[in-house]
Design a protein around this motif. Structure first.
Motif, short mmCIF file in Angstrom:
data_model
loop_
_atom_site.label_atom_id
_atom_site.label_comp_id
_atom_site.label_asym_id
_atom_site.label_seq_id
_atom_site.Cartn_x
_atom_site.Cartn_y
_atom_site.Cartn_z
N TYR A 42 -23.06 -48.58 -111.51
CA TYR A 42 -23.14 -48.13 -112.73
C TYR A 42 -24.26 -46.95 -113.08
N GLN A 43 -24.77 -46.85 -112.47
CA GLN A 43 -26.06 -45.73 -112.54
C GLN A 43 -25.55 -44.48 -112.20
N LEU A 44 -24.71 -44.39 -110.91
CA LEU A 44 -24.03 -43.13 -110.69
C LEU A 44 -23.21 -42.26 -111.29
N GLN A 45 -22.35 -43.68 -112.27
CA GLN A 45 -21.73 -43.56 -113.56
C GLN A 45 -22.17 -43.00 -114.20
N GLN A 46 -23.27 -43.22 -115.05
CA GLN A 46 -23.67 -42.49 -116.04
C GLN A 46 -24.45 -41.39 -115.74
N HIS A 47 -25.04 -41.60 -114.76
CA HIS A 47 -25.71 -39.75 -114.71
C HIS A 47 -24.07 -38.53 -114.23
N LEU A 48 -23.03 -39.19 -112.97
CA LEU A 48 -21.84 -38.35 -113.93
C LEU A 48 -21.01 -37.91 -115.40
N ILE A 49 -21.90 -39.27 -115.97
CA ILE A 49 -21.14 -38.84 -117.21
C ILE A 49 -22.14 -37.71 -118.02
N GLN A 50 -23.72 -38.31 -117.87
CA GLN A 50 -24.15 -36.55 -117.96
C GLN A 50 -24.28 -35.63 -117.45
N LEU A 51 -23.64 -35.43 -116.32
CA LEU A 51 -23.44 -34.07 -115.80
C LEU A 51 -22.10 -33.33 -116.60
N GLN A 52 -21.33 -34.48 -116.74
CA GLN A 52 -19.81 -33.41 -117.36
C GLN A 52 -20.46 -33.20 -119.33
N LYS A 53 -21.80 -34.27 -120.03
CA LYS A 53 -22.10 -33.64 -120.93
C LYS A 53 -22.76 -32.02 -120.86
N SER A 54 -23.86 -32.59 -119.42
CA SER A 54 -24.76 -31.29 -119.72
C SER A 54 -23.89 -29.80 -119.19
N TYR A 55 -22.17 -30.04 -118.48
CA TYR A 55 -21.63 -29.11 -117.77
C TYR A 55 -20.95 -28.29 -119.00
N ALA A 56 -20.41 -29.55 -120.01
CA ALA A 56 -19.87 -29.24 -121.29
C ALA A 56 -20.65 -28.37 -122.19
N LYS A 57 -21.91 -28.70 -122.16
CA LYS A 57 -22.79 -28.07 -122.69
C LYS A 57 -23.25 -26.18 -122.17
N ILE A 58 -23.30 -26.33 -121.39
CA ILE A 58 -23.91 -25.03 -121.11
C ILE A 58 -22.32 -23.45 -120.71
N THR A 59 -21.66 -24.66 -120.29
CA THR A 59 -20.21 -23.99 -120.83
C THR A 59 -20.16 -23.20 -122.21
N ASN A 60 -20.36 -24.52 -122.81
CA ASN A 60 -20.21 -23.58 -124.65
C ASN A 60 -21.30 -22.52 -124.67
N GLN A 61 -22.61 -22.78 -124.38
CA GLN A 61 -22.93 -21.80 -124.48
C GLN A 61 -22.57 -20.74 -123.71
N LEU A 62 -22.18 -20.72 -122.78
CA LEU A 62 -21.75 -19.15 -121.79
C LEU A 62 -20.86 -18.92 -122.52
N ASN A 63 -20.03 -19.41 -123.15
CA ASN A 63 -18.89 -18.47 -123.88
C ASN A 63 -19.23 -17.97 -124.89
N LEU A 64 -20.34 -18.42 -125.34
CA LEU A 64 -21.30 -18.36 -126.72
C LEU A 64 -21.66 -16.70 -126.90
N ALA A 65 -22.53 -16.82 -124.49
CA ALA A 65 -23.24 -15.69 -125.38
C ALA A 65 -22.06 -14.60 -124.61
N MET A 66 -21.13 -15.04 -124.32
CA MET A 66 -20.32 -13.96 -123.41
C MET A 66 -19.89 -13.55 -124.83
N GLN A 67 -18.78 -14.45 -125.37
CA GLN A 67 -18.78 -13.14 -126.82
C GLN A 67 -19.89 -13.19 -127.56
N MET A 68 -20.84 -13.82 -127.85
CA MET A 68 -21.98 -12.08 -128.11
C MET A 68 -22.32 -11.26 -128.00
N ALA A 69 -21.90 -10.95 -126.17
CA ALA A 69 -21.88 -9.54 -125.63
C ALA A 69 -21.51 -8.60 -125.28
N THR A 70 -19.46 -9.56 -126.14
CA THR A 70 -19.04 -9.06 -126.32
C THR A 70 -18.70 -7.61 -127.13
#
Length: 273
Positions: A42-70
């Motif tokens: 159960y704890q690993l599953q919660q960690h996985l969910i948190q990692l997925q959220k962090s990954y989505a957040k970082i991806t959005n930030q990266l996409n925004l940075a790439m857009q701002m750098a264009t």
């Protein structure tokens, strides 16, 4: 749904307690270990969910940075414009008395300006000391005020020439700096479009703007100085006219009193005869 199942399993495991059971083929069932395994799962599953959220957040930030750098493509063709160039003053030099003026007002060198101004203007003559000593206080004050107006105007004119000449003399260098800033701003080089590079260009543009404003203030100060001298000359002319009228009125009153007294004496003498 999975969370509900896990909670039920955990509750079941807790209700079993520490009992153990042994099945066939040597398999031993330990409810405590099973409970811990489910908890870790159960704890690993919660960690996985948190990692997925962090990954989505970082991806959005990266996409925004790439857009701002264009940056906009083909900036020079879209935005570069041609502006008028600084031009130096030129004039004829028929009698050889304008060359120094032109050289000074184009360079800002004060000795050259002083020489050119004196050559191109009518010299101010000086009163003979004997003539000055023969003037009354009112006439002497008027002469001194007129001399001050001319001398102040000469100083303001030469100061204005020096200001204009200094701006013209530095114009080519400033044009070069502006051209460099324009080239860097329109460049497609990624090194010139990083966040730090853009901030540096903004700072450089701000400094150039301040320098330009400072030159404008110098010109405005020169114009204000000349306007002040013109106001002084107008004030002197008005004051001299008022003083002349006051003197004329006083002279007329004195003359009338003298004429009246002379006429009275003449009439009295005529009656006595």
């Amino acid at each position: 749904m999975t969370k509900k199942i896990l909670v039920c399993v955990l509750a079941l495991g807790l209700s079993v307690g520490t009992a153990t059971a042994q099945f066939g083929s040597g398999i031993v069932y330990d409810p405590t270990n099973y409970h811990n395994a489910l908890l870790r799962y159960y704890q690993l599953q919660q960690h996985l969910i948190q990692l997925q959220k962090s990954y989505a957040k970082i991806t959005n930030q990266l996409n925004l940075a790439m857009q701002m750098a264009t940056f906009i493509r083909n900036m020079p063709a879209r935005y570069r414009a041609v502006f008028s160039q600084w031009r130096n003053v030129t004039s004829m030099n028929t009698f050889g008395n304008t060359g120094s003026w032109i050289s000074g007002i184009n360079s800002g060198l004060f000795p050259t300006i002083n020489t050119g101004y004196l050559k191109a203007t009518t010299p101010l003559s000086q009163y003979d000391p004997y003539e000055l000593s023969g003037m009354d206080s009112a006439e002497l004050g008027r002469v001194q005020s007129q001399y001050a107006s001319v001398e102040l105007a000469d100083g303001a004119n030469m100061n204005a020439m020096a200001t204009i000449g200094s701006i013209r003399g530095n114009a080519q260098s400033i044009e070069g700096q502006i051209a460099n800033l324009e080239q860097d701003s329109f460049s497609g080089d990624s090194d010139l479009n990083s966040e730090v590079s853009v901030l540096n260009k903004i700072n450089a543009a701000g400094v150039l703007t301040l320098r330009t404003v400072q030159d404008s203030n110098k010109l405005l100060a020169s114009l204000l100085e000349q306007q002040t001298i013109l106001a002084k000359q107008q004030r002197d002319a008005t004051t001299n006219a008022i003083n002349t009228d006051i003197g004329r009125q006083a002279s007329i009153s004195g003359n009338m009193a003298q004429v009246t007294g002379t006429l009275t004496n003449s009439l009295q003498n005529f009656r006595m005869q």
